[in-house]
Design an enzyme around this catalytic site. Sequence first.
Site, PDB file in Angstrom:
ATOM      1  N   TYR A  49      37.153  40.425  71.596  1.00 37.34           N
ATOM      2  CA  TYR A  49      36.388  40.137  72.877  1.00 37.34           C
ATOM      3  C   TYR A  49      34.984  39.878  72.306  1.00 37.34           C
ATOM      4  O   TYR A  49      34.085  40.133  73.222  1.00 37.34           O
ATOM      5  CB  TYR A  49      36.557  40.931  74.061  1.00 37.34           C
ATOM      6  CG  TYR A  49      37.953  40.666  74.754  1.00 37.34           C
ATOM      7  CD1 TYR A  49      37.935  39.443  75.250  1.00 37.34           C
ATOM      8  CD2 TYR A  49      38.594  41.806  74.991  1.00 37.34           C
ATOM      9  CE1 TYR A  49      39.208  39.258  76.121  1.00 37.34           C
ATOM     10  CE2 TYR A  49      39.770  41.496  75.914  1.00 37.34           C
ATOM     11  CZ  TYR A  49      40.234  40.434  76.163  1.00 37.34           C
ATOM     12  OH  TYR A  49      41.317  40.025  77.120  1.00 37.34           O
ATOM     13  N   PHE A  57      30.452  42.719  82.173  1.00 40.51           N
ATOM     14  CA  PHE A  57      31.860  43.320  82.157  1.00 40.51           C
ATOM     15  C   PHE A  57      32.478  43.694  80.923  1.00 40.51           C
ATOM     16  O   PHE A  57      33.596  44.025  80.975  1.00 40.51           O
ATOM     17  CB  PHE A  57      32.793  42.222  82.838  1.00 40.51           C
ATOM     18  CG  PHE A  57      32.678  41.013  82.185  1.00 40.51           C
ATOM     19  CD1 PHE A  57      33.767  40.748  81.053  1.00 40.51           C
ATOM     20  CD2 PHE A  57      31.942  40.019  82.635  1.00 40.51           C
ATOM     21  CE1 PHE A  57      33.843  39.435  80.663  1.00 40.51           C
ATOM     22  CE2 PHE A  57      31.999  38.603  81.822  1.00 40.51           C
ATOM     23  CZ  PHE A  57      33.068  38.572  80.804  1.00 40.51           C
ATOM     24  N   ARG A  85      47.085  27.659  78.552  1.00 37.05           N
ATOM     25  CA  ARG A  85      46.156  28.132  79.286  1.00 37.05           C
ATOM     26  C   ARG A  85      46.266  27.577  80.633  1.00 37.05           C
ATOM     27  O   ARG A  85      45.890  28.218  81.830  1.00 37.05           O
ATOM     28  CB  ARG A  85      44.587  27.663  78.731  1.00 37.05           C
ATOM     29  CG  ARG A  85      44.239  28.713  77.578  1.00 37.05           C
ATOM     30  CD  ARG A  85      42.917  28.387  77.064  1.00 37.05           C
ATOM     31  NE  ARG A  85      41.787  28.590  77.852  1.00 37.05           N
ATOM     32  CZ  ARG A  85      41.021  29.754  78.089  1.00 37.05           C
ATOM     33  NH1 ARG A  85      41.528  30.701  77.583  1.00 37.05           N
ATOM     34  NH2 ARG A  85      39.951  29.657  79.044  1.00 37.05           N
ATOM     35  N   THR A  91      40.655  32.046  85.060  1.00 36.18           N
ATOM     36  CA  THR A  91      40.376  33.413  84.792  1.00 36.18           C
ATOM     37  C   THR A  91      40.200  33.928  86.095  1.00 36.18           C
ATOM     38  O   THR A  91      40.380  35.384  86.378  1.00 36.18           O
ATOM     39  CB  THR A  91      39.142  33.610  84.049  1.00 36.18           C
ATOM     40  OG1 THR A  91      39.199  32.804  82.659  1.00 36.18           O
ATOM     41  CG2 THR A  91      38.719  35.076  83.606  1.00 36.18           C
ATOM     42  N   ARG A 102      48.848  33.444  86.608  1.00 35.17           N
ATOM     43  CA  ARG A 102      47.778  34.258  87.562  1.00 35.17           C
ATOM     44  C   ARG A 102      47.996  33.900  88.848  1.00 35.17           C
ATOM     45  O   ARG A 102      47.696  34.745  89.770  1.00 35.17           O
ATOM     46  CB  ARG A 102      46.572  34.228  86.849  1.00 35.17           C
ATOM     47  CG  ARG A 102      46.059  34.738  85.466  1.00 35.17           C
ATOM     48  CD  ARG A 102      44.791  34.351  84.981  1.00 35.17           C
ATOM     49  NE  ARG A 102      44.542  35.122  83.672  1.00 35.17           N
ATOM     50  CZ  ARG A 102      43.756  34.613  82.744  1.00 35.17           C
ATOM     51  NH1 ARG A 102      43.096  33.757  82.970  1.00 35.17           N
ATOM     52  NH2 ARG A 102      43.439  35.332  81.584  1.00 35.17           N
ATOM     53  N   GLU A 126      42.092  35.328  66.346  1.00 35.09           N
ATOM     54  CA  GLU A 126      42.815  36.218  67.347  1.00 35.09           C
ATOM     55  C   GLU A 126      44.227  36.628  66.608  1.00 35.09           C
ATOM     56  O   GLU A 126      44.543  37.773  66.570  1.00 35.09           O
ATOM     57  CB  GLU A 126      43.007  35.693  68.741  1.00 35.09           C
ATOM     58  CG  GLU A 126      41.625  35.807  69.394  1.00 35.09           C
ATOM     59  CD  GLU A 126      41.570  35.002  70.729  1.00 35.09           C
ATOM     60  OE1 GLU A 126      42.648  34.401  71.128  1.00 35.09           O
ATOM     61  OE2 GLU A 126      40.710  34.888  71.402  1.00 35.09           O
TER      62      GLU A 126
HETATM   63  P1  CMP Z   1      40.366  36.880  79.266  1.00 35.23           P
HETATM   64  O1  CMP Z   1      41.204  35.347  79.423  1.00 35.23           O
HETATM   65  O2  CMP Z   1      41.028  37.972  78.561  1.00 35.23           O
HETATM   66  O3  CMP Z   1      38.909  36.972  78.524  1.00 35.23           O
HETATM   67  C1  CMP Z   1      38.067  37.656  78.967  1.00 35.23           C
HETATM   68  C2  CMP Z   1      38.306  38.593  80.289  1.00 35.23           C
HETATM   69  O4  CMP Z   1      37.384  39.138  80.739  1.00 35.23           O
HETATM   70  C3  CMP Z   1      38.975  38.004  81.056  1.00 35.23           C
HETATM   71  O5  CMP Z   1      40.153  37.399  80.764  1.00 35.23           O
HETATM   72  C4  CMP Z   1      38.824  38.756  82.331  1.00 35.23           C
HETATM   73  O6  CMP Z   1      40.086  39.583  82.349  1.00 35.23           O
HETATM   74  C5  CMP Z   1      37.622  39.510  81.816  1.00 35.23           C
HETATM   75  N1  CMP Z   1      36.523  39.059  82.781  1.00 35.23           N
HETATM   76  C6  CMP Z   1      36.045  39.984  83.947  1.00 35.23           C
HETATM   77  N2  CMP Z   1      35.044  39.434  84.630  1.00 35.23           N
HETATM   78  C7  CMP Z   1      34.712  38.451  84.056  1.00 35.23           C
HETATM   79  C8  CMP Z   1      33.954  37.295  84.214  1.00 35.23           C
HETATM   80  N3  CMP Z   1      33.036  37.362  85.314  1.00 35.23           N
HETATM   81  N4  CMP Z   1      34.075  36.139  83.448  1.00 35.23           N
HETATM   82  C9  CMP Z   1      34.882  36.089  82.482  1.00 35.23           C
HETATM   83  N5  CMP Z   1      35.912  36.903  82.204  1.00 35.23           N
HETATM   84  C10 CMP Z   1      35.814  38.301  82.986  1.00 35.23           C
END
Ligand code: CMP
Length: 143
Positions: A49, A57, A85, A91, A102, A126
């Site tokens: 990440y 976050f 995706r 997200t 989701r 990754e």
């Molecule tokens: P993921 O696709 O794993 O990539 C980054 C992760 O951060 C995302 O999924 C969420 O689980 C988490 N996250 C939490 N808050 C935020 C936000 N405001 N914007 C983007 N990702 C977030």
Amino acid sequence: MEKTFLMVKPDGVQRSLVGEIVKRFEQKGFQLIGSKLTVISREQAELHYAEHKGKDFFERLVTFITSGPVFAMVWQGEQVISLSRTMIGKTNTLEAAPGTIRGDFAVHTHLNLIHGSDSPESAEREISNFFKSDELFEYNKVI
Ligand code: CMP
């Protein structure tokens, strides 16, 4: 053939959604070429990440993703990065459409079940963060 990295997060493993999630990508026609159930280290999580380092976050994200086993996978197929995706959904789970993973199973942005690479560059980085080359398997699909 395009490859992507997908990871069922600790919430998805704990909710016994690994089979449901794998089934969706298999049914779509993508090919699973690597997988493992693993607890990731903080170092590995921070690398995974890295683009989010410094965001508000980030700490919560790293704590969550290292809190229990994840199911890490490599899939391949035509346009697998963008199509997977789309199948995962937005997200922000409150905006994720019904029919997406989701949209069907998640209501919380932190507990959003699955991660998918967002570009070929991310996918390469990754995949190599989680898999050695001898853990990936090329095989012929009958159909
Ligand atoms: P993921 O696709 O794993 O990539 C980054 C992760 O951060 C995302 O999924 C969420 O689980 C988490 N996250 C939490 N808050 C935020 C936000 N405001 N914007 C983007 N990702 C977030």
